[in-house]
Design a protein around this motif. Structure first.
Motif, PDB file in Angstrom:
ATOM      1  N   TYR A 195      88.097  79.565  44.432  1.00  0.00           N
ATOM      2  CA  TYR A 195      87.729  79.322  45.833  1.00  0.00           C
ATOM      3  C   TYR A 195      87.438  77.846  46.064  1.00  0.00           C
ATOM      4  O   TYR A 195      87.781  77.288  47.108  1.00  0.00           O
ATOM      5  N   LEU A 196      86.787  77.212  45.103  1.00  0.00           N
ATOM      6  CA  LEU A 196      86.493  75.791  45.230  1.00  0.00           C
ATOM      7  C   LEU A 196      87.788  74.978  45.223  1.00  0.00           C
ATOM      8  O   LEU A 196      87.931  74.005  45.968  1.00  0.00           O
ATOM      9  N   ARG A 197      88.749  75.394  44.425  1.00  0.00           N
ATOM     10  CA  ARG A 197      90.027  74.688  44.371  1.00  0.00           C
ATOM     11  C   ARG A 197      90.782  74.819  45.688  1.00  0.00           C
ATOM     12  O   ARG A 197      91.358  73.860  46.184  1.00  0.00           O
ATOM     13  N   GLN A 198      90.791  76.030  46.230  1.00  0.00           N
ATOM     14  CA  GLN A 198      91.464  76.241  47.522  1.00  0.00           C
ATOM     15  C   GLN A 198      90.822  75.393  48.613  1.00  0.00           C
ATOM     16  O   GLN A 198      91.519  74.786  49.434  1.00  0.00           O
ATOM     17  N   PHE A 199      89.493  75.370  48.613  1.00  0.00           N
ATOM     18  CA  PHE A 199      88.778  74.568  49.603  1.00  0.00           C
ATOM     19  C   PHE A 199      89.076  73.083  49.395  1.00  0.00           C
ATOM     20  O   PHE A 199      89.315  72.345  50.366  1.00  0.00           O
ATOM     21  N   ALA A 200      89.067  72.634  48.154  1.00  0.00           N
ATOM     22  CA  ALA A 200      89.337  71.223  47.859  1.00  0.00           C
ATOM     23  C   ALA A 200      90.741  70.823  48.312  1.00  0.00           C
ATOM     24  O   ALA A 200      90.946  69.731  48.865  1.00  0.00           O
ATOM     25  N   GLU A 201      91.718  71.691  48.091  1.00  0.00           N
ATOM     26  CA  GLU A 201      93.083  71.404  48.537  1.00  0.00           C
ATOM     27  C   GLU A 201      93.141  71.217  50.051  1.00  0.00           C
ATOM     28  O   GLU A 201      93.742  70.268  50.563  1.00  0.00           O
ATOM     29  N   LYS A 202      92.526  72.158  50.793  1.00  0.00           N
ATOM     30  CA  LYS A 202      92.521  72.064  52.253  1.00  0.00           C
ATOM     31  C   LYS A 202      91.787  70.812  52.718  1.00  0.00           C
ATOM     32  O   LYS A 202      92.236  70.118  53.634  1.00  0.00           O
ATOM     33  N   TYR A 203      90.664  70.567  52.085  1.00  0.00           N
ATOM     34  CA  TYR A 203      89.836  69.432  52.493  1.00  0.00           C
ATOM     35  C   TYR A 203      90.580  68.114  52.297  1.00  0.00           C
ATOM     36  O   TYR A 203      90.660  67.282  53.208  1.00  0.00           O
TER      37      TYR A 203
END
Length: 442
Positions: free
Chosen positions: A185-193
């Motif tokens: 989840y942190l990776r997905q958020f980091a990608e979007k961010y």
């Protein structure tokens, strides 16, 4: 016949449409403009060419706009410029959706309030551009996009946005360093961010998530005893497939999940209908003329007792369902059971003897489809709720502070108002979870 039916349907629709317009008129006269607009919209859905509804809707929307601008002014005069600007933003969005161009006093009021809002927006943009949190500025842009465009502040916003890029870069770099292979989840958020701030990063492909499931294996075991039809058997099989869909729509499912979720679904469904033909009898007294035995030329009225017999079909129905699901997700046991049973009596006959209060009766049978559907929906609802509860227990309780935000993001999915979740987001980004979710589709 078809023409007559079509004409009848048209008349019914016309009467219904007229009723909606009248309700709209009544609510408009009572000053309930939003509610009146809803009725005019319904009328236009049924008849897009209804002139009365078109006129009523235009008047109601102008009144909504007028009243809304008064609310904007009162908020501003009360010292709540933030509320006033948000309200004005909402009104501008409505104007575009409704294709309304304000005129007269309404236009004058709007221009005046736009002037105050522009001053406030300019001050806020300058202040937020100096904030430690770049996303507060981004959310400001998101919240007042229509007003910013209307006030032609885009060049000013662009100038303020540029210096914030370096702060966003630091935030991006920090998340990337924390987003290890297991923090999905942190990776997905980091990608979007990072991509939202035009800071693309090279992430390795995520192949498997050991905390989620990529498949559900349903094992149904149905015992079905029905008196006549197999329709309920088909309905039961169809309802069981909904459990698969519920799981796929839950947070536990992911194409990269590593596990298979096994769900046992057992159901016993019985429905019998016994039929019995009986004869009913009802006695009554009537008056008939008979020959006087003492004087054959004379007649006498005599009370005569009679019996009226008629056949009746009696039905006795027995219905029962017991259903239960069982499964294990994240080492927690899921189980819930429903049961329902009823014995129902009904009858039918065609006898018609109004003098005795006897008229034809039609049997009223149990609605087995409805009862089955109700119990299966209860079972499905509990299954969905239990999946959410286990997710909350797993990712919100106890582990929420672990793994540099991984569990924060997982918990926010199911509990966006969680105090710990929001305090973490505010500390990291200056915004609450729902505000960040609006920016990055969390």
């Amino acid at each position: 016949m078809k023409k007559a039916f079509a004409l009848s349907a048209f008349v019914v629709a016309l009467v219904g449409c007229k009723s909606l317009v009248e309700k709209g008129h009544n609510l408009f006269e009572a000053g309930m403009y939003t509610q009146s607009a809803e009725y005019y919209e319904q009328a236009l859905t049924e008849d897009p060419h209804n002139v009365e509804a078109q006129k009523g809707l235009a008047l109601a929307r102008n009144k909504i706009l007028d009243k809304g601008l008064i609310d904007v002014r009162m908020l501003r005069l009360g010292g709540n410029q933030t509320g006033a600007t948000l309200k004005l933003e909402s009104l501008l969005r409505n104007q575009i959706d409704w294709q309304i161009e304000p005129f007269g006093a309404i236009a004058s009021t709007q221009r005046e309030e736009l002037g105050y809002a522009t001053q406030w927006l300019t001050q806020q943009a300058k202040q937020l551009s100096q904030s430690h949190y770049p996303d507060k500025f981004r959310y400001f842009e998101h919240s007042y996009a229509f007003l910013i465009s209307n006030a032609q502040l885009d060049p000013l916003i662009a100038n303020y946005r540029a210096p914030l890029q370096s702060k966003a870069h630091a935030q991006c770099t920090q998340m990337v360093s924390q987003a290890t292979q297991s923090r999905f989840y942190l990776r997905q958020f980091a990608e979007k961010y990072c991509m939202s701030w035009s800071l693309p990063q090279n992430f390795h492909t995520m192949n498997e998530d050991p905390t989620r499931y990529s498949r559900i294996r349903l094992s149904p075991d149905f015992t079905i005893k029905l008196h006549q039809t197999s329709r309920q058997a088909t309905a039961l099989n169809t309802a069981s497939l909904a459990f698969k869909q519920i799981f796929r729509e839950s947070l536990w499912y992911s194409p990269i999940g590593q596990h298979t979720f096994d769900l046992d679904l057992t159901a016993n469904l019985e429905h019998s209908r016994n039929v019995k033909l009986v004869s009913r009898q009802k006695h009554y007294t009537t008056v008939e003329e008979r020959v006087n035995p003492h004087n054959p030329k004379d007649k006498l009225e005599v009370e005569v007792k009679k019996a009226y017999s008629y056949p009746v079909t009696e039905f006795t129905e027995h219905f029962s369902i017991d259903a239960v699901y069982k499964g294990v997700v994240a080492k927690q046991h899921l189980e819930f059971k429903v049961d329902d049973s009823q014995t129902h009596y009904t009858q039918s006959h065609y006898a018609d003897f109004p003098q005795l209060g006897i008229s034809p009766v039609q049997a009223t049978f149990l609605d087995v489809d409805m009862r089955l559907d109700k119990q299966m929906r209860v079972l499905q609802s509990h299954f969905k709720a239990q999946l959410e509860r286990v997710w909350e227990d797993t990712h919100c309780n106890g582990l929420i502070g672990a793994q540099h935000g991984e569990y924060i993001l997982r918990c926010g999915k199911i509990d966006p108002k969680n105090e710990f979740v929001n305090s973490w987001f505010i500390k990291q980004f200056g915004l609450a979870y729902n505000e960040m979710a609006a920016l990055y589709a969390l």
